[in-house]
Design a protein around this motif. Structure first.
Motif, PDB file in Angstrom:
ATOM      1  N   GLU A 145     106.549   5.450  41.837  1.00 29.87           N
ATOM      2  CA  GLU A 145     105.193   5.877  42.192  1.00 29.87           C
ATOM      3  C   GLU A 145     105.057   5.845  43.706  1.00 29.87           C
ATOM      4  O   GLU A 145     105.698   5.022  44.368  1.00 29.87           O
ATOM      5  CB  GLU A 145     104.139   4.940  41.579  1.00 29.87           C
ATOM      6  N   PRO A 146     104.233   6.722  44.268  1.00 26.59           N
ATOM      7  CA  PRO A 146     104.053   6.720  45.718  1.00 26.59           C
ATOM      8  C   PRO A 146     103.291   5.484  46.175  1.00 26.59           C
ATOM      9  O   PRO A 146     102.428   4.975  45.461  1.00 26.59           O
ATOM     10  CB  PRO A 146     103.240   7.993  45.974  1.00 26.59           C
ATOM     11  N   PHE A 147     103.611   5.012  47.345  1.00 23.07           N
ATOM     12  CA  PHE A 147     102.873   3.909  47.940  1.00 23.07           C
ATOM     13  C   PHE A 147     101.716   4.452  48.770  1.00 23.07           C
ATOM     14  O   PHE A 147     101.849   5.473  49.446  1.00 23.07           O
ATOM     15  CB  PHE A 147     103.777   3.055  48.830  1.00 23.07           C
ATOM     16  N   GLY A 148     100.590   3.775  48.691  1.00 27.58           N
ATOM     17  CA  GLY A 148      99.428   4.129  49.495  1.00 27.58           C
ATOM     18  C   GLY A 148      98.733   2.861  49.950  1.00 27.58           C
ATOM     19  O   GLY A 148      99.118   1.748  49.581  1.00 27.58           O
ATOM     20  N   VAL A 149      97.683   3.021  50.741  1.00 24.66           N
ATOM     21  CA  VAL A 149      96.941   1.867  51.242  1.00 24.66           C
ATOM     22  C   VAL A 149      96.158   1.230  50.095  1.00 24.66           C
ATOM     23  O   VAL A 149      95.409   1.904  49.386  1.00 24.66           O
ATOM     24  CB  VAL A 149      95.982   2.281  52.375  1.00 24.66           C
ATOM     25  N   ASP A 150      96.330  -0.065  49.915  1.00 24.58           N
ATOM     26  CA  ASP A 150      95.596  -0.803  48.889  1.00 24.58           C
ATOM     27  C   ASP A 150      94.364  -1.478  49.461  1.00 24.58           C
ATOM     28  O   ASP A 150      93.283  -1.425  48.875  1.00 24.58           O
ATOM     29  CB  ASP A 150      96.507  -1.855  48.257  1.00 24.58           C
ATOM     30  N   CYS A 151      94.509  -2.127  50.611  1.00 24.79           N
ATOM     31  CA  CYS A 151      93.406  -2.851  51.228  1.00 24.79           C
ATOM     32  C   CYS A 151      93.771  -3.169  52.676  1.00 24.79           C
ATOM     33  O   CYS A 151      94.924  -2.998  53.086  1.00 24.79           O
ATOM     34  CB  CYS A 151      93.088  -4.139  50.463  1.00 24.79           C
ATOM     35  N   ILE A 152      92.791  -3.635  53.422  1.00 21.16           N
ATOM     36  CA  ILE A 152      92.986  -3.969  54.832  1.00 21.16           C
ATOM     37  C   ILE A 152      92.383  -5.347  55.089  1.00 21.16           C
ATOM     38  O   ILE A 152      91.323  -5.690  54.548  1.00 21.16           O
ATOM     39  CB  ILE A 152      92.337  -2.919  55.753  1.00 21.16           C
ATOM     40  N   VAL A 153      93.067  -6.139  55.922  1.00 19.75           N
ATOM     41  CA  VAL A 153      92.557  -7.445  56.330  1.00 19.75           C
ATOM     42  C   VAL A 153      92.531  -7.503  57.853  1.00 19.75           C
ATOM     43  O   VAL A 153      93.522  -7.160  58.505  1.00 19.75           O
ATOM     44  CB  VAL A 153      93.423  -8.599  55.783  1.00 19.75           C
ATOM     45  N   ASN A 154      91.406  -7.926  58.390  1.00 20.15           N
ATOM     46  CA  ASN A 154      91.275  -8.093  59.837  1.00 20.15           C
ATOM     47  C   ASN A 154      90.965  -9.554  60.132  1.00 20.15           C
ATOM     48  O   ASN A 154      90.180 -10.182  59.409  1.00 20.15           O
ATOM     49  CB  ASN A 154      90.168  -7.189  60.389  1.00 20.15           C
ATOM     50  N   TYR A 155      91.559 -10.102  61.179  1.00 23.02           N
ATOM     51  CA  TYR A 155      91.290 -11.493  61.528  1.00 23.02           C
ATOM     52  C   TYR A 155      91.636 -11.748  62.984  1.00 23.02           C
ATOM     53  O   TYR A 155      92.397 -11.011  63.609  1.00 23.02           O
ATOM     54  CB  TYR A 155      92.091 -12.451  60.637  1.00 23.02           C
ATOM     55  N   ARG A 156      91.041 -12.804  63.525  1.00 20.21           N
ATOM     56  CA  ARG A 156      91.365 -13.278  64.860  1.00 20.21           C
ATOM     57  C   ARG A 156      92.452 -14.327  64.730  1.00 20.21           C
ATOM     58  O   ARG A 156      92.346 -15.245  63.913  1.00 20.21           O
ATOM     59  CB  ARG A 156      90.135 -13.888  65.532  1.00 20.21           C
ATOM     60  N   ARG A 157      93.515 -14.192  65.528  1.00 22.63           N
ATOM     61  CA  ARG A 157      94.670 -15.077  65.392  1.00 22.63           C
ATOM     62  C   ARG A 157      95.001 -15.789  66.696  1.00 22.63           C
ATOM     63  O   ARG A 157      94.933 -15.207  67.777  1.00 22.63           O
ATOM     64  CB  ARG A 157      95.889 -14.295  64.918  1.00 22.63           C
ATOM     65  N   VAL A 158      95.378 -17.062  66.568  1.00 20.40           N
ATOM     66  CA  VAL A 158      95.953 -17.838  67.657  1.00 20.40           C
ATOM     67  C   VAL A 158      97.273 -18.398  67.143  1.00 20.40           C
ATOM     68  O   VAL A 158      97.337 -18.874  66.004  1.00 20.40           O
ATOM     69  CB  VAL A 158      95.031 -18.989  68.084  1.00 20.40           C
TER      70      VAL A 158
END
Length: 322
Positions: free
Chosen positions: A221-234
């Protein structure tokens, strides 16, 4: 539902890795980031010294995640900052007050093979890409355009992550953002993509990409975007390159915008639409190639962190798809 044994990826070559952590400021809390801010691409992250060091940390390691109360995050950062050096790439320019963010795009099949595997089994595989950007709040009163506050890397850093309990192996490779859809759908490889891998793989750069492209078609099956996560990282790392610590806050779950692969600006949280969920804590990831130092174990106990079998991918996918 797919069992771990039936969905293991075929063996892959050691692709190595490059962490694109941005340079930090040295403030009391150890939480500020520092980097030159403009709309140009970041300095070359494929410097040999960075490659060799990061390959040690990402190729084969133990990984544990701890839930941290938001009101304890600053204290934890101070304790870690007093004992470990901030982790950032060579050539970054320090500007006090700049903050580093990561936007991580997780991929899956329409049948959600990887989600089912990750949520039900100790052994799993994740396919994701990251865009790093930095924001300098002190520039808000002088910047004429929003993009002047942000500096980002136009290359998406893909990661193929194999996890078995707390044991993790990770392979990382670079693809220009505009080339991602064709690569995921039919394995199309451009000269620019080959050039990006060449510093590590030389004449075998194309073969390395072909191997990853084959993995994207493994489930039929083709891969596509499932979800996105955004965060601030140190991030911090010890001098022996045996321990890396990352503290993620403001962890936000999002869906993919229609211009995900065509936009010329950074994938900032504010530009990705209404959140589907926001984590009510910070996440400390402890990545090590040896036993944890005594000071770290004591700090985690005193602050009251909780060891979690937590996956950003699983949490975000549930928030987005229910």
């Amino acid at each position: 539902m797919v069992s771990a044994a039936s969905t293991s990826w075929p063996p892959v070559s050691e692709l190595g890795a490059t962490e694109l952590e941005r340079a930090p400021a040295s403030d009391n809390a150890g939480l500020n980031e520092c980097v030159a801010l403009n709309s140009s691409p970041l300095s070359d992250p494929l410097a040999s010294s960075t490659l060799s060091n990061d390959a040690l940390m990402t190729a084969d390691r133990s990984e544990q995640k701890f839930r941290v109360a938001l009101d304890k995050a600053n204290l934890l950062a101070r304790e870690i900052g007093a004992r470990a050096s901030r982790h950032f790439p060579p050539g970054a320019v320090k500007l006090p007050g700049a903050q580093q963010f990561s936007t991580t795009v997780y991929f899956d099949t329409p049948s959600r093979h990887l989600f089912n595997q990750a949520s039900l089994h100790d052994a799993s595989v994740k396919l994701r890409s990251r865009e790093y950007y930095t924001l300098d709040p002190s520039m808000i009163h002088v910047a004429r355009r929003p993009e002047q506050l942000v500096r980002f890397d136009p290359v998406m850093w893909f990661e193929l992550k194999h996890k078995d309990g707390h044991h993790v192996k990770k392979h990382r490779f670079a693809i220009p953002k505009a080339d991602v859809p064709a690569f995921l759908s039919d394995g199309r490889i451009t000269p620019e993509m080959i050039q990006l891998q060449a510093p590590r793989h030389g004449d075998k750069a194309r073969n390395a990409l072909l191997e990853i492209a084959d993995l994207c078609q493994y489930y039929g099956e083709p891969f596509g975007v499932d979800c996105i996560v955004n965060y601030r990282r140190v991030a911090w790392q010890d001098d022996a390159i045996a321990l890396r610590l990352t503290l993620d806050r403001q962890v936000t779950f999002l869906t993919a915008p229609s211009d995900l692969w065509t936009r010329k600006s950074a994938l900032t949280r504010e530009s990705l639409g209404a959140p589907k969920g926001v984590l009510d804590c910070a996440i400390l990831e402890v990545k090590s190639r040896a036993s944890l130092p005594e000071w770290l174990e004591q700090t985690l106990t005193e602050i009251g962190t909780t060891l979690e079998d937590f996956s950003k991918f699983v949490a975000a996918s549930r928030a987005v798809h229910g």
